[in-house]
Scaffold this motif. Structure first.
Motif, PDB file in Angstrom:
ATOM      1  N   CYS A   1       0.815  -1.201   0.000  1.00  0.00           N
ATOM      2  CA  CYS A   1       0.000   0.000   0.000  1.00  0.00           C
ATOM      3  C   CYS A   1       0.850   1.252   0.000  1.00  0.00           C
TER       4      CYS A   1
ATOM      5  N   ARG B   1      -7.477  -0.584   0.212  1.00  0.00           N
ATOM      6  CA  ARG B   1      -7.409  -0.711  -1.245  1.00  0.00           C
ATOM      7  C   ARG B   1      -6.932  -2.092  -1.654  1.00  0.00           C
TER       8      ARG B   1
ATOM      9  N   GLU C   1      -8.089   4.465   2.464  1.00  0.00           N
ATOM     10  CA  GLU C   1      -7.760   3.416   1.507  1.00  0.00           C
ATOM     11  C   GLU C   1      -6.288   3.030   1.575  1.00  0.00           C
TER      12      GLU C   1
END
Length: 447
Positions: free
Chosen positions: A2, A72, A144
């Motif tokens: 991420c 996400r 996210e």
């Protein structure tokens, strides 16, 4: 994962998804819909959907073996026919509330601040974000890109790192270089960020500590699976420096040995080519290299001797501590025991045994039905019985026959004896009437 510049993982393989993922569109449409604002509207449906996604999220993290994730990454992993689950944010918030997940910033903030200094170059820390997170808690849905940590998986992998160290050659001394430990855990930690998170977890459990020495980070491990690590001291640093010196000297000796071998081969090649002066120079270089090797060997032996003495002193200290603990335990167990008390106890036992013997003798001396016998009377009665038996033995008895037993009588002898008895019986019968008639005559005369 991420972080910026990292490509998010693709969708999960079909074998890792539940059966209804491809077959039950109506069911999946319900599961992909957003959660109601309040659970009280329909608690059964809310709990059913939550249980489905909680199990799936935790199973995905354990299957992938990654301790870090984000919203996400999960949305991309659970994408279905161009749609993503709308309620994953609510699911992550619930996992944060249950303690199954933890924000990476919160985890790092929970570790001692002195440790954060060596991780500044690895982690992008935002103290303001820590403050907001501590104020808001886990009530807000994660962003996210916000990194989350699987708590149980992080603890399990940290335990694996510790066991991997215990089973390696590095465990000969509790202090190791961070670079060596990183190489040892390369198969377990896919990236450096995960490696530092595992070390932070071990530090949180007080099983390791880290110190930067001369620009190099060194790690000290606790001795034993359940022991706590002690602060790094000058002795630990000194031993580590000796170990580094030993390693450098060994590498230098190996390098010089190869150099000496090369000089020897060059001398042979020069001799074959007829270059005598070049061969002599190669041999001189070989001799100088061998003298340096001998000097390094002597230094290496001295360093190894010091290390051996240090290891022996550590063993002696361990034995001394064991003896000391044993003496303390023995003192506690013998606290109320003295020689005087032991002698008193033995006297009491002997007195009780004597009393028991007297009681037994007293009980054995009681006559049945209350009759008591006097020992003197019993002695007198015994003497009279002995005198009577001596008188009986002096009575006149027929002499014992001295003739031996006759031999067995045969049948012929028995028949002859029987005939004699028959003849004798006949004579007796003839003589009997005459004898009886005389009295009658006498009786008649008398009449």
């Amino acid at each position: 994962m991420c972080s910026p510049g990292e490509a998010p993982p693709g969708p999960a393989p079909a074998g890792d998804l539940p059966p209804e993922w491809e077959t039950d569109d109506e069911r999946m449409a319900f599961l992909f819909s957003a959660f109601k604002q309040s659970r009280e509207v329909n608690s059964t449906e809310w709990d059913s959907k939550m249980a489905f996604w909680v199990g799936l999220v935790l199973a995905r993290g354990r299957r992938r073996g990654a301790v870090r994730t984000c919203l996400r990454e999960l949305q991309n992993g659970f994408e279905r026919r161009g749609s993503v689950p709308l309620g994953l944010g609510t699911v992550l918030r619930e996992l944060l509330r249950r303690g199954k997940l933890q924000r990476e910033s919160d985890f790092m903030a929970s570790v001692d601040s002195s440790w954060i200094s060596w991780g500044v170059g690895v982690f992008i820390l935002k103290p303001l974000k820590w403050t907001l997170s501590s104020v808001l808690g886990d009530s807000k849905i994660p962003e996210e890109e916000e990194v989350l940590i699987y708590v149980e998986l992080l603890q399990e992998k940290a335990e694996e790192v510790y066991r991997l160290y215990q089973g390696s050659a590095l465990c000969s001394h509790p202090v190791v270089a961070l670079s060596e430990l990183r190489s040892l855990c390369a198969s377990l930690c896919p990236d450096e960020r995960t490696f530092y998170l595992l070390l932070l977890q071990l530090q949180k459990e007080k099983r390791v500590t880290i110190l930067e020495q001369n620009g190099e980070k060194i790690v000290k491990f606790a001795r034993g699976l359940h022991a706590k690590v002690s602060p790094m001291n000058d002795v630990d640093i000194g031993v580590y420096q000796l170990m580094q010196s030993e390693q450098l000297l060994s590498q230098k000796v190996e390098s010089l040995s190869q150099e000496a071998e090369k000089c020897k081969e060059d001398a042979r090649s020069a001799c074959r080519a007829g270059k005598k002066q070049l061969a002599l120079r190669c041999l001189k270089s070989k001799r100088r290299t061998e003298r340096r090797i001998e000097e390094l060997h002597s230094k290496l032996d001295a360093v190894q001797g010091i290390l051996d003495r240090i290891y022996a002193s550590q063993t002696d200290q361990m034995v001394f501590n064991a003896y000391q603990a044993g003496v303390g335990a023995l003192k506690l167990s013998m606290k109320d025991v003295t020689v005087e008390r032991a002698e008193n106890l033995v006297d009491q036992i002997q007195e009780l045994c004597d009393t028991q013997d007297e009681v037994a003798q007293t009980l054995a001396g009681v006559g049945i039905n209350g009759l008591e016998m006097d020992s003197e009377e019993l002695e007198k009665e015994l003497d009279s019985l002995l005198q009577d038996s001596s008188k009986d033995s002096s009575l006149d008895l027929p002499p014992v026959p001295q003739k031996g037993l006759s031999a067995p009588i045969s049948d012929a002898e028995l028949e002859a004896e029987l005939e004699q008895l028959s003849v004798s019986a006949g004579d007796v019968a003839q003589k009997t009437p005459s004898a009886s008639s005389e009295p009658k005559t006498a009786l008649g005369l008398n009449l």
